[in-house]
Design an enzyme around this catalytic site. Structure first.
Site, short mmCIF file in Angstrom:
data_model
loop_
_atom_site.label_atom_id
_atom_site.label_comp_id
_atom_site.label_asym_id
_atom_site.label_seq_id
_atom_site.Cartn_x
_atom_site.Cartn_y
_atom_site.Cartn_z
N GLU A 85 38.46 22.98 54.25
CA GLU A 85 39.44 23.81 54.96
C GLU A 85 39.58 25.14 54.22
O GLU A 85 40.02 25.18 53.07
CB GLU A 85 40.80 23.12 55.04
CG GLU A 85 41.81 23.92 55.84
CD GLU A 85 43.16 23.23 55.94
OE1 GLU A 85 43.77 23.30 57.02
OE2 GLU A 85 43.59 22.64 54.94
N CYS A 109 46.56 25.24 60.40
CA CYS A 109 45.87 24.00 60.02
C CYS A 109 45.00 23.44 61.13
O CYS A 109 44.07 22.69 60.88
CB CYS A 109 46.87 22.96 59.54
SG CYS A 109 48.32 22.81 60.58
N THR A 116 46.01 18.33 51.67
CA THR A 116 45.75 16.91 51.43
C THR A 116 45.93 16.58 49.96
O THR A 116 46.45 15.51 49.62
CB THR A 116 44.33 16.56 51.90
OG1 THR A 116 44.23 16.84 53.31
CG2 THR A 116 44.01 15.10 51.66
N GLY A 148 49.54 16.24 49.34
CA GLY A 148 50.02 15.07 50.05
C GLY A 148 49.79 13.79 49.26
O GLY A 148 50.65 12.90 49.24
N GLY A 160 51.31 20.45 54.38
CA GLY A 160 50.57 21.22 53.39
C GLY A 160 49.20 20.62 53.16
O GLY A 160 48.61 19.99 54.04
N LYS A 166 62.63 22.48 50.52
CA LYS A 166 61.97 23.39 49.59
C LYS A 166 60.97 24.23 50.38
O LYS A 166 59.90 23.75 50.77
CB LYS A 166 61.23 22.66 48.48
CG LYS A 166 60.78 23.64 47.36
CD LYS A 166 59.64 23.12 46.53
CE LYS A 166 58.30 23.39 47.14
NZ LYS A 166 57.96 24.86 47.21
N GLU A 221 51.76 15.94 57.23
CA GLU A 221 50.87 16.71 58.11
C GLU A 221 50.03 17.57 57.20
O GLU A 221 50.54 18.52 56.60
CB GLU A 221 51.69 17.54 59.11
CG GLU A 221 50.84 18.10 60.24
CD GLU A 221 50.39 19.53 59.97
OE1 GLU A 221 49.22 19.69 59.53
OE2 GLU A 221 51.18 20.45 60.20
#
Length: 504
Positions: free
Chosen positions: A402, A305, A250, A253, A248, A195, A271
């Site tokens: 971030e 990132c 956190t 995730g 992508g 995806k 990651e």
């Protein structure tokens, strides 16, 4: 369109003959198909905020069809049963086809993701063929081990493909992330459902087309465009997917881990985000250090990132580094990514554009000193000036969260011990850097900072053979290197009795 970061003029001049968009449907079982619902969504050009084309919108039903095709291809098809060398030969052909179509593919990532066309041709697309060739070379070197067991037993291990893989990839490096997952998975003998990010699906569909031309069997590689909350969630919770690999945020995730745990306990590799520190010591060459820090932060418009978004400078050279960084930021040219004179294109989408601007306002309100930038450019498109804050405190939002955009935070430190402590004062642990001429300092810092990759006197230097991944809330698992290949393999132990063996 090409503007210096402090804004001068805009132009509608076109810098490239962009080819027509050829592939906009889902790719399932070797064919481009409409979504079951018939729904579509717009692929947006971040240079203008306008639609490029309509792309089929995959949902749970489409994921089910893709997984069914991938499962059949794994359980009954030739791919996992081919020799490693034969799989490698097909992956090599895939790499050749990518290189033959580099101009067209680079234009897709530039128009769909705002990435510099020149760098797509120089870095991103060659990295795709490089990944395929690296793992093609490893495909026939997947070995188990012979075990010396106690008693009258003989044992050995097999490394077998894990099965059907679900890969969910981000929008900042659509090509590199696609092959970061696909290349090792296919080399291992897995089948896969990808995806792509809803913001940047166009190059993934083109790669599906090239995979078929290369000889990848039907059902082995499937691409389902769609949104995270529908197509992504369906992949994460699917009972017939054997592993999920995700790059992508956190936040997402966490959701993927929950979905994997509450479905079939599939393994996941993640990651995730980063807020990476770069420590510059007094003995560093000022010009070299400024170059490394600047490129580490503003490469790919800050949408990376591992960006060196927290720059800690030892107090002896702090002012000199600040002056150099501000000078570089003011000289940066922001504009159309097809313009060869441009250094920074637009942010990928409106949501991210607005998020970055909101973080800049947070920095101002919290008392950080805005040295340069801080504004959007032009009346349309998602262009932001490269932005540098000084006098940033570790507890400020711009230092903790971030941002994923062209925003650097500058901070001063006195001693190595202070620098290490502050570098580790984050929930993330993806990357870090240290610039010094002192080997002892470099060794101490690199072993003390909790990050998955530490660069010494360089930054954002990746290699196909170097594993890459995070500590702490930056995730777990590794991409690149043979460690990535092993994530798509599982170990089976085989034990046989040996009667009346003369020795054990």
């Amino acid at each position: 369109m090409a503007d210096h970061c402090n804004g001068s003029s805009h132009s509608s001049e076109s810098f490239a003959n962009i080819p027509p968009i050829k592939f906009t449907k889902l790719f399932i079982n070797g064919n481009f198909v409409d979504s079951v619902s018939g729904k579509t969504f717009e692929a947006i050009d971040p240079r203008t905020g306008e639609a490029i084309t309509l792309v089929s919108k995959g949902d749970k039903e489409d994921v089910d069809l893709a997984v069914k095709a991938a499962r059949f291809a794994f359980d009954n098809g030739p791919w996992p049963r081919l020799s490693g060398s034969e799989r490698g030969r097909i992956l090599m052909k895939f790499a050749d086809l990518i290189e033959e179509n580099i101009e067209e593919i680079a234009s897709l990532d530039a128009i769909n993701g705002g990435k510099l066309f020149s760098l797509c041709k120089l870095i991103d697309i060659p990295a795709a063929s490089m990944a395929l060739r690296y793992y093609a070379g490893a495909a026939d070197k997947i070995h188990g081990t012979v075990l010396k067991l106690s008693k009258g037993l003989q044992g050995y291990t097999l490394r077998e493909p894990i099965g059907v893989v679900g890969a969910i990839i981000p929008w900042n490096f659509p090509t590199i992330m696609f092959f970061m997952k696909v290349a090792p998975a296919l080399a291992a003998g897995c089948t896969i459902v990808v995806k792509p990010a809803e913001q940047t699906p166009l190059s993934a569909l083109y790669y599906a087309h090239l995979a078929k031309l290369a000889g990848v069997p039907d059902g082995v590689l499937n691409v389902v465009n769609g949104y995270g909350e529908t197509a992504g969630a369906a992949i994460s919770s699917h009972m017939d997917i054997d592993k999920v690999s995700f790059t992508g945020s956190t936040e997402v995730g966490r959701k993927i881990m929950v979905a994997a745990a509450t479905s079939n306990l599939k393994p996941v590799s993640l990651e995730l985000g980063g807020k990476s520190p770069l420590l510059i010591f007094d003995d560093a060459d000022v010009d070299e250090a400024a170059n490394i820090a600047f490129n580490g932060m503003f490469f790919n418009k800050g949408e990376i990132c591992v960006a060196s978004s927290r720059v800690y400078v030892q107090e002896g050279i702090y002012d000199k580094i600040v002056d150099k960084l501000v000078e570089k930021a003011k000289a940066l040219v922001v504009g159309d990514p097809f313009d060869p004179q441009v250094n920074q294109g637009p942010q990928t989408d409106k949501k991210q554009f607005e998020k970055i601007l909101s973080y800049i306002e947070h920095g101002k309100r919290e008392g950080a000193t805005l040295l340069t930038g801080g504004k959007h450019i032009g009346q349309k498109g998602y262009y932001i000036q490269p932005t540098i804050f000084a006098d940033v405190k570790d507890d400020m939002i711009v230092a903790k969260n971030e941002i994923f955009g062209p925003v650097m935070s500058l901070m001063k430190f006195k001693t190595m011990e202070e620098g290490i402590k502050r570098a580790n004062n984050t929930t993330y642990g993806l990357a870090a850097g240290v610039i010094t001429k002192d080997l002892n300092v470099a060794n101490t810092v690199s072993r003390s900072v909790r990050a998955g990759i530490v660069w010494i006197n360089c930054y954002t230097v990746f290699d196909m053979d170097c594993p890459y991944g995070g500590y702490k809330m930056s995730g777990f698992g590794r991409d690149y290197g043979l460690d990535a290949l092993n994530q798509y393999l599982q170990i089976k132990s085989v034990v046989t009795p040996i009667h009346d063996s003369p020795w054990h």
